[in-house]
Design a protein around this motif. Structure first.
Motif, PDB file in Angstrom:
ATOM      1  N   HIS A  50      -2.070  -0.507   0.362  1.00 62.57           N
ATOM      2  CA  HIS A  50      -2.772  -1.492  -0.480  1.00 62.57           C
ATOM      3  C   HIS A  50      -3.650  -0.690  -1.433  1.00 62.57           C
ATOM      4  CE1 HIS A  50      -1.673  -4.767   2.334  1.00 62.57           C
ATOM      5  NE2 HIS A  50      -1.856  -3.862   3.269  1.00 62.57           N
ATOM      6  N   HIS A  91       3.800   1.152   3.361  1.00 55.83           N
ATOM      7  CA  HIS A  91       2.834   0.052   3.544  1.00 55.83           C
ATOM      8  C   HIS A  91       1.446   0.514   3.106  1.00 55.83           C
ATOM      9  CE1 HIS A  91       1.432  -3.622   6.038  1.00 55.83           C
ATOM     10  NE2 HIS A  91       0.422  -3.215   5.289  1.00 55.83           N
ATOM     11  N   ASP A 143      -0.720   1.190   6.210  1.00 54.96           N
ATOM     12  CA  ASP A 143      -1.710   0.138   5.958  1.00 54.96           C
ATOM     13  C   ASP A 143      -2.979   0.737   5.362  1.00 54.96           C
ATOM     14  OD1 ASP A 143      -2.364  -2.512   5.762  1.00 54.96           O
ATOM     15  OD2 ASP A 143      -2.746  -2.837   7.891  1.00 54.96           O
TER      16      ASP A 143
END
Ligand SMILES: [Zn+2]
Length: 384
Positions: free
Chosen positions: A40, A38, A298
């Motif tokens: 970005h 996970h 994240d």
């Protein structure tokens, strides 16, 4: 000392002899490269001012992505699943540039864009901005009703997505609303799952609230992102359907300190405080119940390259150091469907390996500084 021979990017033999190697790893602990399920990385750096996505130029976005990719690889993360970027397809652009050798970075799986309802957690509607100011490139995956979601999912598959990401529930840090309140219906999620599975790719659901986690599992998703407020029934369903949780349990600490210092909106800070401890307790319960938990940080919410800071929290909250390492290697590889390629130091796998001084099984924090990083047999980092 183990000798790892890598030819054309893949491991072709392993032996315990000294052998004839370019890289001397005696005195190091070797592990397969980390897999972060996970991230970005195709976005500008951590910020609470999301309007940057309205104004950032393609050139600036590509440069920010390039830096994120390089920093992530240097931290020992040789594979990532990029589960979303507000700018549609920026992950694909980065993935393709890495594959062509134009950018140094991890091996990437990418979602095309967030599949989300209008004004939902993946829609970049920001208070104070007119809807006409929002560029179309940040709203590519917005749909309502199973038919529209099916259409958007088909376009994502056709465009080259490796995985689809649905925003089943609201974000914890979104403005207004209750953290984790359901957004997509089970029927809408199922429509996406059908398209993805027919194409042989997986679906992961952003789901904070218990109801959305259950709706997503019932609709057939392969994994749940965050799973912050899962209840016992959601945990039981995940076990029964072998659905993995990717739980980002470090970044609450980051937001609590840096978010405050940097003057993030009060609403974000409060919602973060309300959910961080609850989510960590869910992590412990899900792990004890036997749910597969993959390493997903994240990162992007906090600086890229700090991914390994999460290991300490995973161990504090009930995993053994070996379980935490497996969550970031063999278990993560299985969750993203790349267990034939990465996740262990085994003949036939890509030659991804990392090495650290010290023993992570007695002090997991040593993984926060990786001395050696090899991806596909190419050395990207070698000592300091
Ligand atoms: Zn995320």
């Amino acid at each position: 000392m183990q000798t790892v021979v890598i030819e054309s990017g893949r491991i072709t033999s392993l032996s315990s002899g000294s052998g004839n190697v370019d890289l001397d790893l005696s005195g190091y602990t070797c592990l397969p490269g980390f897999i972060d399920t996970h991230t970005h990385i195709a976005e500008p750096i951590s910020t609470a001012d999301l309007s940057v996505f309205y104004t950032i130029s393609s050139r600036e976005l590509r440069e920010a992505s390039r830096v994120n990719a390089e920093v992530t690889l240097a931290a020992g993360v040789t594979t990532v699943r990029n589960v979303g970027s507000y700018v549609g397809w920026s992950g694909r652009d980065l993935r393709d540039r890495i594959n062509r050798g134009e950018v140094i970075g991890p091996r990437m799986q990418v979602a095309g864009y967030y599949l989300t309802i209008p004004a939902g957690g993946g829609d970049l509607v920001i208070p104070g901005f007119e809807e006409s100011e929002i560029p179309a490139r940040v709203r590519m995956g917005i749909a309502r009703g199973p038919d529209e979601f099916r259409q958007k999912a088909e376009e994502a598959v056709a465009g080259g997505a490796d995985v689809l990401k649905v925003i089943a529930s609201g974000a914890v840090l979104a403005f207004d609303g209750v953290p984790g309140a359901p957004e997509m219906t089970a029927e809408e999620i199922r429509a996406v799952v059908e398209v993805a599975h027919a194409a042989g790719i997986k679906v992961t659901a952003h789901a904070h609230g218990a109801q959305s986690i259950k709706d997503a599992i019932g609709a057939g998703v392969d994994s749940i992102e965050h799973a912050s407020l899962a209840d016992d029934e959601a945990i039981r369903m995940a076990l029964e359907k072998n659905v993995a949780f990717s739980m980002d349990i470090y970044n609450g600490s980051y937001i609590a300190t840096v978010g405050r210092e940097d003057g993030w909106p009060e609403e974000f800070i409060r919602k973060n405080d309300e959910t961080t401890e609850a989510q960590r307790q869910v992590f412990t319960r899900a792990h004890e119940a036997g749910v597969r938990i993959s390493f997903g940080t994240d990162s992007g919410v906090y600086p890229h390259g700090d991914n390994a800071k999460q290991f300490v929290v995973m161990v504090q909250r009930g995993m053994t150091p070996m379980e935490a390492i497996k969550a970031a290697t063999s278990v993560a590889a299985e969750v993203i469907g790349w267990d034939e390629d990465v996740g262990t130091l085994t003949i036939g796998r890509f030659g991804d390996l990392i090495a650290v001084r010290g023993d992570p099984l007695s002090d997991i924090s040593v993984l926060q500084h990786i001395d050696v990083v090899v991806k596909g047999g190419l050395v990207f980092r070698q000592g300091d």
